[in-house]
Design a protein around this motif. Structure first.
Motif, PDB file in Angstrom:
ATOM      1  N   GLU A  24       0.789  -1.229   0.000  1.00  0.00           N
ATOM      2  CA  GLU A  24       0.000   0.000   0.000  1.00  0.00           C
ATOM      3  C   GLU A  24       0.824   1.283   0.000  1.00  0.00           C
ATOM      4  O   GLU A  24       0.300   2.340  -0.338  1.00  0.00           O
ATOM      5  N   THR A  25       2.105   1.209   0.393  1.00  0.00           N
ATOM      6  CA  THR A  25       2.922   2.425   0.490  1.00  0.00           C
ATOM      7  C   THR A  25       4.301   2.295  -0.149  1.00  0.00           C
ATOM      8  O   THR A  25       5.012   3.290  -0.239  1.00  0.00           O
ATOM      9  N   THR A  64       4.987   5.867  -1.495  1.00  0.00           N
ATOM     10  CA  THR A  64       4.494   6.048  -2.852  1.00  0.00           C
ATOM     11  C   THR A  64       3.238   5.200  -3.022  1.00  0.00           C
ATOM     12  O   THR A  64       3.178   4.090  -2.503  1.00  0.00           O
ATOM     13  N   ILE A  65       2.263   5.719  -3.735  1.00  0.00           N
ATOM     14  CA  ILE A  65       1.055   4.943  -3.990  1.00  0.00           C
ATOM     15  C   ILE A  65       1.317   4.043  -5.198  1.00  0.00           C
ATOM     16  O   ILE A  65       1.515   4.534  -6.313  1.00  0.00           O
ATOM     17  N   GLU A  69      -3.036   0.507  -6.046  1.00  0.00           N
ATOM     18  CA  GLU A  69      -3.779   1.156  -4.959  1.00  0.00           C
ATOM     19  C   GLU A  69      -4.376   2.500  -5.362  1.00  0.00           C
ATOM     20  O   GLU A  69      -5.084   3.124  -4.571  1.00  0.00           O
ATOM     21  N   LYS A  70      -4.111   2.957  -6.563  1.00  0.00           N
ATOM     22  CA  LYS A  70      -4.519   4.315  -6.953  1.00  0.00           C
ATOM     23  C   LYS A  70      -6.026   4.519  -7.002  1.00  0.00           C
ATOM     24  O   LYS A  70      -6.496   5.639  -6.855  1.00  0.00           O
ATOM     25  N   CYS A  73      -6.753   5.242  -3.131  1.00  0.00           N
ATOM     26  CA  CYS A  73      -6.041   6.306  -2.430  1.00  0.00           C
ATOM     27  C   CYS A  73      -5.455   7.282  -3.446  1.00  0.00           C
ATOM     28  O   CYS A  73      -4.868   6.852  -4.439  1.00  0.00           O
ATOM     29  N   ASP A  74      -5.621   8.567  -3.180  1.00  0.00           N
ATOM     30  CA  ASP A  74      -5.047   9.535  -4.119  1.00  0.00           C
ATOM     31  C   ASP A  74      -3.905  10.347  -3.512  1.00  0.00           C
ATOM     32  O   ASP A  74      -3.307  11.166  -4.193  1.00  0.00           O
ATOM     33  N   LEU A  76      -0.699  10.184  -0.147  1.00  0.00           N
ATOM     34  CA  LEU A  76      -0.071   9.713   1.091  1.00  0.00           C
ATOM     35  C   LEU A  76       0.596  10.899   1.749  1.00  0.00           C
ATOM     36  O   LEU A  76       1.312  11.651   1.094  1.00  0.00           O
TER      37      LEU A  76
END
Length: 108
Positions: A24-25, A64-65, A69-70, A73-74, A76
């Motif tokens: 996710e990150t 980083t996305i 996952e985009k 989530c838009d 971080l």
């Protein structure tokens, strides 16, 4: 919200935590410390969660996305524990308060 998810069948919890953080990150996290658990009920939505919160002070990489996952989530961002965004899930807020207490106790 915070990065998170659930273990795959038979996956050890510490491995699931590391995998979810990376998925996710893109961060590679170090030592994992159990922080607390919180129960969240949202009767208006028919949702009930029991969430286990962990934290780490050691990580590598730049958040980083990932492409996968985009759609979820838009952005971080890092936040100071005493200046969290609103709205925020009640469990996340409780976990942040617990982390602040842990940090303060370790500084004594």
């Amino acid at each position: 919200g915070l990065p998170g998810g659930k273990p795959e069948l038979w996956e050890p919890l510490h491995e699931a935590i590391r995998r979810e953080a990376k998925e996710e990150t893109t961060l590679i996290i170090g030592d994992i410390v159990s922080l607390c658990w919180e129960e969240d009920r949202y009767p208006e939505c028919g949702l009930h969660f029991v969430t286990l919160y962990y934290w780490t002070a050691k990580f590598a990489g730049t958040p980083t996305i990932p492409e996968s996952e985009k759609e979820k989530c838009d952005e971080l961002r890092w936040f100071d524990l005493d200046n969290l965004p609103s709205p925020i899930m009640s469990g996340t807020k409780a976990a942040a308060k617990k982390l602040i207490r842990e940090i303060e106790d370790n500084e004594k």
